[in-house]
Design a protein around this motif. Structure first.
Motif, PDB file in Angstrom:
ATOM      1  N   LEU A 171       0.712  -1.210  -0.129  1.00 12.72           N
ATOM      2  CA  LEU A 171      -0.028   0.195  -0.007  1.00 12.72           C
ATOM      3  C   LEU A 171       0.778   1.369   0.104  1.00 12.72           C
ATOM      4  O   LEU A 171       0.465   2.599  -0.266  1.00 12.72           O
ATOM      5  N   LEU A 172       1.986   1.005   0.268  1.00 17.06           N
ATOM      6  CA  LEU A 172       3.089   2.419   0.391  1.00 17.06           C
ATOM      7  C   LEU A 172       3.707   2.574  -0.883  1.00 17.06           C
ATOM      8  O   LEU A 172       4.294   3.509  -1.025  1.00 17.06           O
ATOM      9  N   VAL A 173       3.870   1.763  -1.662  1.00 15.74           N
ATOM     10  CA  VAL A 173       4.390   1.548  -3.173  1.00 15.74           C
ATOM     11  C   VAL A 173       3.443   2.201  -4.094  1.00 15.74           C
ATOM     12  O   VAL A 173       2.551   1.215  -4.235  1.00 15.74           O
ATOM     13  N   PRO A 174       3.648   3.069  -5.003  1.00 15.95           N
ATOM     14  CA  PRO A 174       2.729   3.396  -5.996  1.00 15.95           C
ATOM     15  C   PRO A 174       2.768   2.400  -7.152  1.00 15.95           C
ATOM     16  O   PRO A 174       3.834   1.542  -7.401  1.00 15.95           O
ATOM     17  N   ALA A 175       1.592   2.430  -7.716  1.00 16.54           N
ATOM     18  CA  ALA A 175       1.507   1.199  -8.841  1.00 16.54           C
ATOM     19  C   ALA A 175       2.391   1.578  -9.994  1.00 16.54           C
ATOM     20  O   ALA A 175       2.676   2.708 -10.166  1.00 16.54           O
ATOM     21  N   ALA A 176       3.124   0.491 -10.454  1.00 12.30           N
ATOM     22  CA  ALA A 176       4.306   0.555 -11.386  1.00 12.30           C
ATOM     23  C   ALA A 176       3.183   0.973 -12.758  1.00 12.30           C
ATOM     24  O   ALA A 176       2.500   0.660 -12.947  1.00 12.30           O
ATOM     25  N   PRO A 177       3.955   1.675 -13.593  1.00  8.58           N
ATOM     26  CA  PRO A 177       3.423   2.156 -15.064  1.00  8.58           C
ATOM     27  C   PRO A 177       3.071   1.031 -15.906  1.00  8.58           C
ATOM     28  O   PRO A 177       1.962   0.996 -16.470  1.00  8.58           O
ATOM     29  N   GLU A 178       3.361  -0.458 -15.697  1.00 16.04           N
ATOM     30  CA  GLU A 178       3.153  -1.371 -16.640  1.00 16.04           C
ATOM     31  C   GLU A 178       1.695  -1.836 -16.085  1.00 16.04           C
ATOM     32  O   GLU A 178       0.955  -2.503 -16.617  1.00 16.04           O
ATOM     33  N   GLU A 179       1.460  -1.696 -14.727  1.00 14.61           N
ATOM     34  CA  GLU A 179       0.191  -2.110 -14.245  1.00 14.61           C
ATOM     35  C   GLU A 179      -1.036  -1.207 -14.532  1.00 14.61           C
ATOM     36  O   GLU A 179      -1.988  -1.488 -14.396  1.00 14.61           O
ATOM     37  N   ILE A 180      -0.880  -0.015 -15.183  1.00 13.60           N
ATOM     38  CA  ILE A 180      -1.700   1.061 -15.539  1.00 13.60           C
ATOM     39  C   ILE A 180      -1.876   0.680 -16.973  1.00 13.60           C
ATOM     40  O   ILE A 180      -1.298   0.615 -17.771  1.00 13.60           O
ATOM     41  N   LYS A 181      -3.098   0.032 -17.219  1.00 15.17           N
ATOM     42  CA  LYS A 181      -3.690  -0.280 -18.742  1.00 15.17           C
ATOM     43  C   LYS A 181      -4.366   0.672 -19.396  1.00 15.17           C
ATOM     44  O   LYS A 181      -5.262   1.350 -18.746  1.00 15.17           O
ATOM     45  N   ASN A 182      -4.119   0.892 -20.800  1.00 17.14           N
ATOM     46  CA  ASN A 182      -4.932   1.619 -21.523  1.00 17.14           C
ATOM     47  C   ASN A 182      -6.140   1.034 -21.572  1.00 17.14           C
ATOM     48  O   ASN A 182      -6.519  -0.422 -21.799  1.00 17.14           O
ATOM     49  N   ASP A 183      -7.339   1.618 -22.172  1.00 19.04           N
ATOM     50  CA  ASP A 183      -8.557   1.278 -22.540  1.00 19.04           C
ATOM     51  C   ASP A 183      -8.675   0.436 -23.567  1.00 19.04           C
ATOM     52  O   ASP A 183      -9.270  -0.502 -24.120  1.00 19.04           O
ATOM     53  N   GLU A 184      -8.090   1.064 -24.728  1.00 17.37           N
ATOM     54  CA  GLU A 184      -7.876   0.432 -25.942  1.00 17.37           C
ATOM     55  C   GLU A 184      -6.405   0.202 -26.608  1.00 17.37           C
ATOM     56  O   GLU A 184      -5.872   1.130 -27.116  1.00 17.37           O
ATOM     57  N   PRO A 185      -5.777  -0.944 -26.233  1.00 12.81           N
ATOM     58  CA  PRO A 185      -4.562  -1.169 -26.685  1.00 12.81           C
ATOM     59  C   PRO A 185      -4.617  -1.140 -28.368  1.00 12.81           C
ATOM     60  O   PRO A 185      -5.441  -1.734 -28.933  1.00 12.81           O
ATOM     61  N   SER A 186      -3.191  -1.155 -28.739  1.00 14.74           N
ATOM     62  CA  SER A 186      -3.100  -1.054 -30.249  1.00 14.74           C
ATOM     63  C   SER A 186      -3.217  -2.450 -30.583  1.00 14.74           C
ATOM     64  O   SER A 186      -2.578  -3.427 -30.031  1.00 14.74           O
ATOM     65  N   PRO A 187      -3.832  -2.757 -31.688  1.00 12.97           N
ATOM     66  CA  PRO A 187      -4.136  -4.331 -32.214  1.00 12.97           C
ATOM     67  C   PRO A 187      -2.550  -4.731 -32.706  1.00 12.97           C
ATOM     68  O   PRO A 187      -2.382  -6.024 -32.367  1.00 12.97           O
ATOM     69  N   ILE A 188      -1.657  -3.787 -33.171  1.00 14.12           N
ATOM     70  CA  ILE A 188      -0.206  -4.212 -33.507  1.00 14.12           C
ATOM     71  C   ILE A 188       0.462  -4.652 -32.327  1.00 14.12           C
ATOM     72  O   ILE A 188       1.153  -5.726 -32.244  1.00 14.12           O
ATOM     73  N   LEU A 189       0.148  -3.792 -30.980  1.00 15.27           N
ATOM     74  CA  LEU A 189       1.026  -4.105 -30.031  1.00 15.27           C
ATOM     75  C   LEU A 189       0.623  -5.590 -29.417  1.00 15.27           C
ATOM     76  O   LEU A 189       1.104  -6.188 -28.806  1.00 15.27           O
ATOM     77  N   GLU A 190      -0.851  -5.649 -29.230  1.00 13.95           N
ATOM     78  CA  GLU A 190      -1.346  -7.014 -28.932  1.00 13.95           C
ATOM     79  C   GLU A 190      -0.735  -8.152 -29.648  1.00 13.95           C
ATOM     80  O   GLU A 190      -0.591  -9.313 -29.158  1.00 13.95           O
ATOM     81  N   LYS A 191      -0.526  -8.240 -30.863  1.00 13.86           N
ATOM     82  CA  LYS A 191      -0.047  -9.442 -31.611  1.00 13.86           C
ATOM     83  C   LYS A 191       1.512  -9.501 -31.127  1.00 13.86           C
ATOM     84  O   LYS A 191       1.908 -10.683 -30.904  1.00 13.86           O
ATOM     85  N   ALA A 192       2.107  -8.244 -31.015  1.00 14.36           N
ATOM     86  CA  ALA A 192       3.605  -8.560 -30.477  1.00 14.36           C
ATOM     87  C   ALA A 192       3.733  -9.078 -29.177  1.00 14.36           C
ATOM     88  O   ALA A 192       4.212 -10.065 -28.930  1.00 14.36           O
TER      89      ALA A 192
END
Length: 188
Positions: free
Chosen positions: A56-77
């Motif tokens: 609870l004392l450590v802020p969420a890492a950037p990779e844990e924050i997800k975008n609502d609509e990821p890029s389809p190209i990124l999803e395939k990779a």
């Protein structure tokens, strides 16, 4: 606002009161509230003093924050990447009974698949660590001369532990794209 400040204020504590309660300096608490991430002893002490989990004392890492609509190209990779990482992880299973070799096949696959992500390196680092630790445990049982049954049971338990670690990590890679069992350092 920092996580510490939110929690401190929710518990109706001043910085000075928290400093006295935790045994840390007021300056340390001010630094953390201004953005410094607490680690080690400081993190454990604050969590204990506030009766909360360390997470609870450590802020969420950037990779844990997800975008609502990821890029389809990124999803395939990422899908190809996940498959390679899962393959690298599961490649330890055939030699899980022989800890000295359980990192060789994943290491070879990492280079063949050109998958040098931190996750793949962490999988191999864990297997290297186990290839050192498990024989040491086995040798301790042998040197303690606990009998043939103990030696056999140790071999079985160490093999099952290694298989469990591999399968549990495979499950977490599939669900969350991270490892359940990992080291805090990398050997690669």
């Amino acid at each position: 606002m920092s996580e510490l400040k939110k929690i401190r204020e929710a518990q109706h504590l001043t910085q000075e009161e928290l400093a006295v309660k935790s045994g840390l300096s007021v300056r340390t608490i001010q630094r953390i509230e201004s953005g410094t991430i607490p680690r080690g002893y400081t993190l454990k002490t604050l969590a204990s003093s506030l009766n909360i989990e360390e997470d609870l004392l450590v802020p969420a890492a950037p990779e844990e924050i997800k975008n609502d609509e990821p890029s389809p190209i990124l999803e395939k990779a990422e899908a190809a990447n996940d498959t390679a990482v899962k393959t690298i992880n599961l490649s330890s299973l055939p030699v899980a009974w022989f800890p000295v070799a359980n990192f060789l096949l994943p290491l070879l696959l990492m280079f063949c698949l050109k998958e040098k992500s931190p996750l793949a390196k962490q999988i191999i680092s864990l297997q290297i660590f186990l290839s050192v630790l498990l024989p040491v445990i086995f040798m301790l049982v042998v040197f303690l001369k606990l009998g043939h049954a103990s030696v056999t049971m140790t071999i079985i338990l160490l093999t099952l532990a290694n298989i469990y670690i591999i399968l549990r990590n495979a499950y977490e890679i599939d669900r969350k794209q991270k490892l359940f069992y990992k080291l805090n350092f990398s050997l690669l």
